[in-house]
Write an enzyme that holds these catalytic residues in place. Structure first.
Site, mmCIF file in Angstrom:
data_model
loop_
_atom_site.group_PDB
_atom_site.id
_atom_site.type_symbol
_atom_site.label_atom_id
_atom_site.label_comp_id
_atom_site.label_asym_id
_atom_site.label_seq_id
_atom_site.Cartn_x
_atom_site.Cartn_y
_atom_site.Cartn_z
ATOM 1 N N GLY A 107 0.837 -1.197 0.000
ATOM 2 C CA GLY A 107 0.000 0.000 0.000
ATOM 3 C C GLY A 107 0.873 1.249 0.000
ATOM 4 C CG HIS A 108 3.296 2.162 3.407
ATOM 5 N ND1 HIS A 108 3.355 1.013 4.162
ATOM 6 C CD2 HIS A 108 2.679 3.079 4.170
ATOM 7 C CE1 HIS A 108 2.808 1.232 5.338
ATOM 8 N NE2 HIS A 108 2.376 2.471 5.376
ATOM 9 C CD GLN A 118 -0.160 8.797 14.313
ATOM 10 O OE1 GLN A 118 0.511 9.704 13.830
ATOM 11 N NE2 GLN A 118 -0.856 7.976 13.542
ATOM 12 C CE LYS A 162 -5.618 -0.207 6.476
ATOM 13 N NZ LYS A 162 -6.154 0.135 7.765
ATOM 14 C CD GLN A 211 -3.871 9.364 8.694
ATOM 15 O OE1 GLN A 211 -3.514 9.187 9.845
ATOM 16 N NE2 GLN A 211 -3.273 8.774 7.678
HETATM 17 O O1 PAF Z 1 -1.178 6.987 8.336
HETATM 18 C C1 PAF Z 1 -0.107 7.013 8.990
HETATM 19 O O2 PAF Z 1 0.778 6.165 8.820
HETATM 20 C C2 PAF Z 1 0.092 8.104 10.035
HETATM 21 O O3 PAF Z 1 -1.088 8.433 10.667
HETATM 22 C C3 PAF Z 1 0.791 9.347 9.474
HETATM 23 C C4 PAF Z 1 -0.054 10.055 8.422
HETATM 24 C C5 PAF Z 1 2.144 8.961 8.884
HETATM 25 C C6 PAF Z 1 1.040 10.343 10.604
HETATM 26 O O4 PAF Z 1 1.842 9.794 11.596
#
Ligand code: PAF
Length: 289
Positions: free
Chosen positions: A35-36, A60, A149, A153
């Protein structure tokens, strides 16, 4: 790929790249999967230089156990990101990102950040908004890439950029799935074989709702009932299973094309999340092994 391990170095390298051409940015917490790398490939196709950050952001995580368990696979990550075309790799540390005098928090109202994921993870989105604001400042990128996904966010980050007129375009990319439909996630590595099969309940529920929508059902309780049988295989009720307006996450009695079905559930030791935009294509998927 050129690795930068301090905020100062990262900022210099990114701003130099941004002056020389277009800089695309993919923020991650590592544990890189397909995905990344699909985000990196898209960024590479649309920009001259691509920067990727790896930073497991303590702000977070509301559960210290979850933070401690979060997979950290830096060497493998660097190889995968380089192969996908990343040019700059920002490997940042908590001490550097949040020095002792760090005082600022970026927040949004509860109707965006205390519902759905925010209800299960108090403070999570303030942590995301704060780190993403910092990362946008450090990178100075003109485009930033996020996966759909993490739907909520993408909504809160979109609002951040709009409200603060940040000079970055947020590009939201489709969720990548295994051939059987399971949404790719860094947390999937923690699923045992039985839980892996049970995890398919989420995409099965989304598919059932989507099918009912395609057949003309618009009543939200009826649409959600169509997905409920698929979730019966889980040990308990989902954390949330709802249909929301994608712009402000409000819920209404009747669904429209473009509304999003949001779902989170605990599967064994793992909490999985998934979503689907009504009217968009989902599947077909091949049955698992
Ligand atoms: O989606 C993520 O991996 C995280 O929430 C992010 C956007 C890198 C922020 O830490």
């Amino acid at each position: 790929v050129r690795t930068l391990t301090s905020v100062a170095q990262a900022s210099l390298a990114c701003h130099a790249a941004g002056h020389a051409g277009r800089l695309g940015f993919v923020p991650t917490m590592g544990a890189i999967h397909a995905g990344h790398t699909s985000l990196v490939r898209r960024a590479k196709a649309e920009n001259d230089t691509v920067a990727v950050s790896i930073f497991v952001n303590p702000l977070q995580f509301n559960d210290p156990g979850d933070l401690a368990r979060y997979p950290r696979t830096l060497e493998a990550d660097a190889e995968l990101l380089a192969a996908a075309g990343a040019d700059l790799l920002l490997v940042l540390s908590a001490g550097d990102m949040y020095p002792p005098d760090f005082a600022t928090r970026v927040t949004q109202p509860a109707d965006l950040t205390s519902v759905f994921e925010g209800a299960a993870r108090p403070g999570h989105f303030d942590g995301v908004l704060t780190v993403v604001s910092k990362l946008f400042g450090i990178s100075g990128a003109c485009r930033a890439y996020f996966g759909r996904k993490d739907f909520q966010q993408t909504v809160v980050i979109g609002r951040l950029v709009q409200d603060l007129n940040l000079p970055v375009t947020v590009v939201v990319c489709d969720t990548l799935r295994e051939p059987d439909g399971l949404a790719l996630s860094s947390r999937n590595v923690f699923l045992g074989p039985d839980d892996r099969a049970r995890g398919l309940s989420l995409v099965a529920a989304l598919s059932a709702v989507n099918l009912a929508f395609e057949r003309g059902e618009r009543d939200v309780p009826a649409l959600l009932s169509a997905g409920a049988p698929a979730l019966a295989r889980l040990a308990g009720p989902p954390d949330y299973f709802a249909i929301a307006d994608p712009s402000d996450l409000s819920v209404r009695p009747r669904a429209r094309a473009g509304d999003v079905v949001l779902l989170a559930a605990r599967v064994g030791a793992v909490r999985l999340i998934d979503n689907h935009v009504l009217g968009a294509k989902l599947g077909p998927f091949s049955p698992g092994p």
